[in-house]
Design a protein around this motif. Structure first.
Motif, PDB file in Angstrom:
ATOM      1  N   VAL A  26       0.836  -1.196   0.000  1.00  0.00           N
ATOM      2  CA  VAL A  26       0.000   0.000   0.000  1.00  0.00           C
ATOM      3  C   VAL A  26       0.880   1.259   0.000  1.00  0.00           C
ATOM      4  O   VAL A  26       1.802   1.391   0.797  1.00  0.00           O
ATOM      5  CB  VAL A  26      -0.975  -0.005   1.197  1.00  0.00           C
ATOM      6  CG1 VAL A  26      -0.244   0.061   2.531  1.00  0.00           C
ATOM      7  CG2 VAL A  26      -1.983   1.132   1.063  1.00  0.00           C
TER       8      VAL A  26
ATOM      9  N   VAL B  13      -3.533  -0.739  -4.596  1.00  0.00           N
ATOM     10  CA  VAL B  13      -4.207  -1.707  -3.723  1.00  0.00           C
ATOM     11  C   VAL B  13      -5.695  -1.395  -3.810  1.00  0.00           C
ATOM     12  O   VAL B  13      -6.142  -0.360  -3.303  1.00  0.00           O
ATOM     13  CB  VAL B  13      -3.705  -1.621  -2.267  1.00  0.00           C
ATOM     14  CG1 VAL B  13      -4.499  -2.570  -1.359  1.00  0.00           C
ATOM     15  CG2 VAL B  13      -2.215  -1.941  -2.184  1.00  0.00           C
TER      16      VAL B  13
ATOM     17  N   ILE C 180      -3.736  -3.691   5.765  1.00  0.00           N
ATOM     18  CA  ILE C 180      -2.656  -2.761   5.448  1.00  0.00           C
ATOM     19  C   ILE C 180      -2.003  -2.257   6.731  1.00  0.00           C
ATOM     20  O   ILE C 180      -2.594  -2.277   7.805  1.00  0.00           O
ATOM     21  CB  ILE C 180      -3.126  -1.562   4.606  1.00  0.00           C
ATOM     22  CG1 ILE C 180      -4.074  -0.665   5.411  1.00  0.00           C
ATOM     23  CG2 ILE C 180      -3.774  -2.016   3.310  1.00  0.00           C
ATOM     24  CD1 ILE C 180      -4.323   0.687   4.788  1.00  0.00           C
TER      25      ILE C 180
END
Length: 366
Positions: free
Chosen positions: A147, A152, A164
């Motif tokens: 990320v 993403v 994340i």
């Protein structure tokens, strides 16, 4: 005596929810996003324990050490686990996923790491997500390293559980993390009698006491400073533009790879194909007779700010990792790392071309 990190007013539920909304926009998702009060291992483990049980048949993709960890958690839950391991110098393909489904059509859960910072590879999640959707399996994704460095997109890719963390490409804190959860995943948790409840690992607690309550009352006192740091790093990404931040990471990866090849001395990219290489970190294989951990230790002894690390475990002897993420996704960090590696190789009697490495890396930033 006051202090900028102390004497702060409590973080309100509304402020907490607003930070969740900003993270959701970063992921371009309409799923529920829950920010959990701990490092990313908390939602990574919590999401597996919430959705897996003895009835689960899981395809666990291993492209690095985290895939191995996920398989252990799945087995702890009583799941039947089919490990799909590929060499760490490459990536898995959607074709391999389809082959696994063809052999075991009862698979109903797929776990995957997007980018493995530890091994320097990244997996084509969009294509893999399509293969998973065809079979209706629940899709669990570790996007902690990716990320901020590459796209993403949980909704577009059909990811049901996307975890994340902010400590790598986002350039933020390690003490909080987030997970986006699809309606299918919530339903699976609710139907799972083994899902953690009344537990720090519990996603269902957040669902029932936070999400379903309209996000009006927090479960417990939030990690105030980490939440504010997360908000600050998201603000910085918004100000720069996510595309700009991702381009910076991709350029750093290309520059590191090109510079390492031009440096010589027997140094080679650990991930063979450029298309399989993660933008968050570049891994390099040292020549025979050189111990990677010793080379890194020498480099850090002269400059401990360099974003260098040796590979973990058995890879410590052969792999160097250049962690060009977050604040280190810069030309200076890349050039300094290559120069330090080159100086160390030269000290061991290997022929290197520092100027060629500098020029090759510099050209990637133009």
């Amino acid at each position: 005596m006051t202090h900028p990190f102390l004497d702060l007013p409590p973080l309100s539920a509304a402020h907490f929810a607003a930070i969740e909304d900003r993270v959701a926009r970063l992921l371009d998702t309409r799923q529920d996003v829950v920010i959990m009060q701990g490092e990313a291992l908390l939602p990574l483990e919590g999401a597996i324990r919430a959705t897996a049980g003895p009835e689960t048949v899981a395809l666990n993709v291993i492209t690095g050490p985290y895939g191995q960890t996920f398989g252990n958690w799945l087995r702890d839950c009583g799941a039947t686990v089919i490990d799909l391991a590929v060499p760490f110098h490459t990536a898995v393909t959607a074709a391999r996923i389809r082959e696994a489904f063809a052999e075991r059509p009862e698979i109903d859960f797929v776990s995957l790491v997007h980018a493995e910072a530890a091994t320097g590879n990244t997996n084509p999640v969009a294509e893999i997500g399509e293969a998973v959707r065809e079979r209706g399996a629940l899709f669990y994704l570790d996007a902690v390293a990716s990320v901020g460095a590459e796209p993403v997109l949980p909704d577009a890719w059909g990811v049901d559980l996307c975890v994340i963390g902010a400590q790598k490409a986002m350039g933020g804190p390690a003490g909080v993390s987030a997970v986006s959860v699809s309606e299918r995943a919530w339903a699976r948790m609710a139907a799972n009698p083994r899902a953690p409840r009344r537990s720090y690992l519990s996603l269902l607690d957040w669902k029932e006491r936070w999400v379903d309550g309209g996000r009006k009352a927090l479960l417990h006192a939030p990690a105030q400073l980490e939440m504010l740091a997360l908000e600050a790093c998201v603000e910085r990404i918004e100000a720069d533009g996510l595309d700009t931040v991702m381009r910076r990471h991709r350029t750093a990866a290309l520059a590191t790879r090109a510079g390492a090849v031009a440096l010589g001395g027997g140094l080679t990219p650990y991930v063979h194909e450029e298309s399989d290489a993660a933008p968050v970190a570049t891994t390099l294989r040292v020549p025979a007779g050189v111990v990677a951990s010793d080379l890194v230790a020498e480099a850090l002894a002269s400059d401990d700010t360099l974003p260098l690390a040796a590979g973990g475990g058995t890879l410590s002897g052969e792999m160097i990792r250049v962690n060009h993420y977050g604040a280190d996704a810069t030309a200076r960090a890349v050039q300094s790392s290559l120069a330090a590696i080159g100086a160390g190789l030269a000290k061991q009697g290997l022929t290197v071309d520092l100027e060629a490495a500098r020029r090759a890396a510099e050209s990637a930033w133009r």
